[in-house]
Design an enzyme around this catalytic site. Sequence first.
Site, PDB file in Angstrom:
ATOM      1  N   TRP A 318       0.840  -1.201   0.000  1.00  0.00           N
ATOM      2  CA  TRP A 318       0.000   0.000   0.000  1.00  0.00           C
ATOM      3  C   TRP A 318       0.876   1.252   0.000  1.00  0.00           C
ATOM      4  O   TRP A 318       0.520   2.261  -0.607  1.00  0.00           O
ATOM      5  CB  TRP A 318      -0.910  -0.010   1.239  1.00  0.00           C
ATOM      6  CG  TRP A 318      -1.763   1.214   1.363  1.00  0.00           C
ATOM      7  CD1 TRP A 318      -2.982   1.425   0.800  1.00  0.00           C
ATOM      8  CD2 TRP A 318      -1.456   2.421   2.089  1.00  0.00           C
ATOM      9  NE1 TRP A 318      -3.455   2.673   1.135  1.00  0.00           N
ATOM     10  CE2 TRP A 318      -2.536   3.305   1.920  1.00  0.00           C
ATOM     11  CE3 TRP A 318      -0.372   2.839   2.864  1.00  0.00           C
ATOM     12  CZ2 TRP A 318      -2.576   4.560   2.494  1.00  0.00           C
ATOM     13  CZ3 TRP A 318      -0.403   4.097   3.433  1.00  0.00           C
ATOM     14  CH2 TRP A 318      -1.497   4.948   3.249  1.00  0.00           C
ATOM     15  N   HIS A 319       2.016   1.168   0.683  1.00  0.00           N
ATOM     16  CA  HIS A 319       2.872   2.353   0.784  1.00  0.00           C
ATOM     17  C   HIS A 319       3.561   2.698  -0.524  1.00  0.00           C
ATOM     18  O   HIS A 319       3.883   3.859  -0.759  1.00  0.00           O
ATOM     19  CB  HIS A 319       3.924   2.152   1.877  1.00  0.00           C
ATOM     20  CG  HIS A 319       3.358   2.296   3.247  1.00  0.00           C
ATOM     21  ND1 HIS A 319       2.759   1.254   3.908  1.00  0.00           N
ATOM     22  CD2 HIS A 319       3.270   3.368   4.067  1.00  0.00           C
ATOM     23  CE1 HIS A 319       2.337   1.683   5.089  1.00  0.00           C
ATOM     24  NE2 HIS A 319       2.629   2.952   5.217  1.00  0.00           N
ATOM     25  N   GLY A 320       3.820   1.713  -1.348  1.00  0.00           N
ATOM     26  CA  GLY A 320       4.489   2.041  -2.594  1.00  0.00           C
ATOM     27  C   GLY A 320       4.649   0.820  -3.477  1.00  0.00           C
ATOM     28  O   GLY A 320       4.680  -0.312  -2.990  1.00  0.00           O
ATOM     29  N   PHE A 460       2.250   8.197  -1.179  1.00  0.00           N
ATOM     30  CA  PHE A 460       1.546   6.944  -0.981  1.00  0.00           C
ATOM     31  C   PHE A 460       0.068   7.095  -1.287  1.00  0.00           C
ATOM     32  O   PHE A 460      -0.662   6.189  -1.281  1.00  0.00           O
ATOM     33  CB  PHE A 460       1.752   6.429   0.450  1.00  0.00           C
ATOM     34  CG  PHE A 460       3.214   6.383   0.837  1.00  0.00           C
ATOM     35  CD1 PHE A 460       4.168   6.038  -0.105  1.00  0.00           C
ATOM     36  CD2 PHE A 460       3.640   6.701   2.099  1.00  0.00           C
ATOM     37  CE1 PHE A 460       5.516   6.012   0.223  1.00  0.00           C
ATOM     38  CE2 PHE A 460       4.983   6.669   2.443  1.00  0.00           C
ATOM     39  CZ  PHE A 460       5.911   6.326   1.513  1.00  0.00           C
TER      40      PHE A 460
END
Lengths: 460, 331
Positions: A318-320, A460
């Site tokens: 989800w962050h990257g 993000f």
Amino acid sequence: MLFPTTTFAIFFMIVLPVSWALQRHRRAWMAWILLASYVFYGWWDWRFVFLLMASTLVNHVLAVTIYQSTTALARKTFLALAVGFDVGLLAYFKYSGFLVNSFDNLVGTSWVVDAALPIGISFYTFMAISYVVDTYRGEVVPASFARFAVFQAFFPHLVAGPIVRASELMPQLETPRDPRRVDNSRAFFLIVSGLFLKIVIANHLATHIVDEVFAAPNRYSSLEVLVAIYGYAVQIFADFCGYTNIAIGIALLLGFKFPQNFDSPYSAVSLQDFWRRWHMTLSRWLRDYLYIPLGGSRKGRARTYANLMITMLLGGLWHGAAWTFVAWGAIHGIGLCVERAIGWRPTSTAGIWFGRILTFQIVCFAWVFFRADSFGRAWQILQRLFDAWGQASPLVTTSVVLAIVFGIGVQYVRPTALQWLELRFGRLATVLQAACLAACLVVIDALGPQGVAPFIYFRF
Amino acid sequence: MRLPPQSAARAVAVCLLTLIFAAFLNAKGMRKTAEIQQPGLQRAVGLAVARPLVGVSSFLYLTEPRHGIQVALGRQSWDAIDTQVRFTLPPARPHPVKPVAPVRVPSRHRRAALPRFTAAHPLRVWVAGDSLAEVPGQGLQRVAGSSVDIVGVESRLSTGLARPDLYNWFLRIPAAVRQLSPKVVVLSFGADDAHNYLAGVPKGRTVGPLGSPSWNAEYRRRVEGVTRELAARSIYVVWLGLPIPAGSGFQHSFPIVNRIIESVAKQNARSSVYVDTWHMLDDAHGRYTPYLRVHGKLTLMRLPDGVHYTAAAGDLIAQQVLGRLRTRFSF
């Protein structure tokens, strides 16, 4: 539009009084705040406002359809459509390049996808998913289109959270806010502390040690690498906590309460404790919409570990869109599994401090993968930690060490001390409050770097 | 014990008064922010507000606290606005551009004649410029061996040679050279210069829009001035060209800057070289591509903004820069 800019200050000085003036006229207020939110968002790239509108429209229509459907199959089908649409949006805009590139390198093709990443898409998409899932579960009754649009686009949380749930914000949007009951002191305290964390602490660490060392670790000593890793831990906390403090403070001034997003995460005694304190609104989202639906801890030991790993790996992704983020999630996932396996719950003072120190080291180790631009670089950083002791370390300056000590020390400040400050501030006359705040702004501005660095979590 | 909630009117009043007080305390910073805007309504309004504010604020000594902090931090010049483009050497006489032979790796014989640098006596390289300088500078730090010492990477967002009012590189470059004693300076400018407005134009001269003969002449004067000033101190200059961008607007404006920089580098071929990043990063059809195949692996070279480099692109550019330097120095 970034919070710590003159442009935003002017924008907010227009939005704030008009918002309060329109409180008793709900439709006008909603139109005003929606317009303000779209202007705020469109300041980066107006084309993405249409994407946000499309997300609002599709999720609203499907939420209403889910609510009105009488058969379980229809409800499930429309839920799958809504979640599929949201995940599809994320997949295209955030992950298509990464997935196609990974495929290319696996099979030797040369397909290229180059989709621009709309700012905040991960945050508003997660809010939309929680809304349709809560509607499906019967926990939320679909609101009017306008109210859902404001819920999703409300500018204080729009680009980097906190990820607010429908059950928290919708009731507040329903009733006019009481202009006699605004938590001014708390709001101003959060805004000023957020600006200090971001502009002074996070930016100082980024520009004075972290960026340089993570770009070319082999040029720096082991001490510099070690301090840069701790520095990044403090930088990302100060950056993200700073942003959410400002967001929560701005929402409070408009009369809205957002959930807390950080609770001294570096004082956590275990990784499980860390995830109760770090990016709390994402943690509970992952728990409620991923971990528990997967079965949580109800289906035996092996499934619990698998569910933990899936949740943390997807949380990392989800962050990257990079394998380094997956590795970051994997480290946390493995740590959580180990803690569960050995039943780690320290109670004695020595155990608590051992837990705090160990947890912080594991978290910092994981940050190396989060910050590094490739596995190769992460490995270089970890190697360099051991093979260059005794060299000169010009980047380890007093100001860098002080910033790190402050960033970690602030985790151990008792909430009562901060409340005391708020109380004192709240008792001051209006003019004195403004004078104090202005002095703080000038000091923060003078201590910060020239220009405005973007917030880390905007990516993000 | 918690304070009872207060009124919205008070919140608005505190916000408004805070901004007014902060404006007085930060009047000089505001004036600088207004001054460095592009010409237009925003700048005119900003200056109309900031100038009298500075007068009143200075009269009441309200600018002193901020100045005191700046002095303590060694930042006393931050609020100063210096638009001067200063060169100590007279302008170069125009002469026809001679074609430059393609870059070749020197033979063993020629290499022996080149100035030699070792780990004990490294080649000192300083990298400076706008935001596009940072990643190639970091690439040099990674790629260069121990016989090359990257003495600094100074990347300043949104600056360039067109806007000394925003940041005066014509002052900074000589100062950094005195401080760091580099043998080579790698410069990356132009991404933020490719606009109509040029600050610091000599009095009595007017400059037309980007790409006009007068704009080109003035920008050329600046690039040439920097190159010659550095050459006069026996410093070799590597000019990094602007990379092919994704946006169509930049695809028109970047080549204007590139042509000027390349032409100056060619004209001063003994003391400078131009590294063409445009064609280094385009695809087989000469178009923008975010990915290139590096060592058989499709690698992301550009950030989502379609302008800035990834670390992989930085490494590629760094290797090209080192290749060019090997024609001049042995290391």
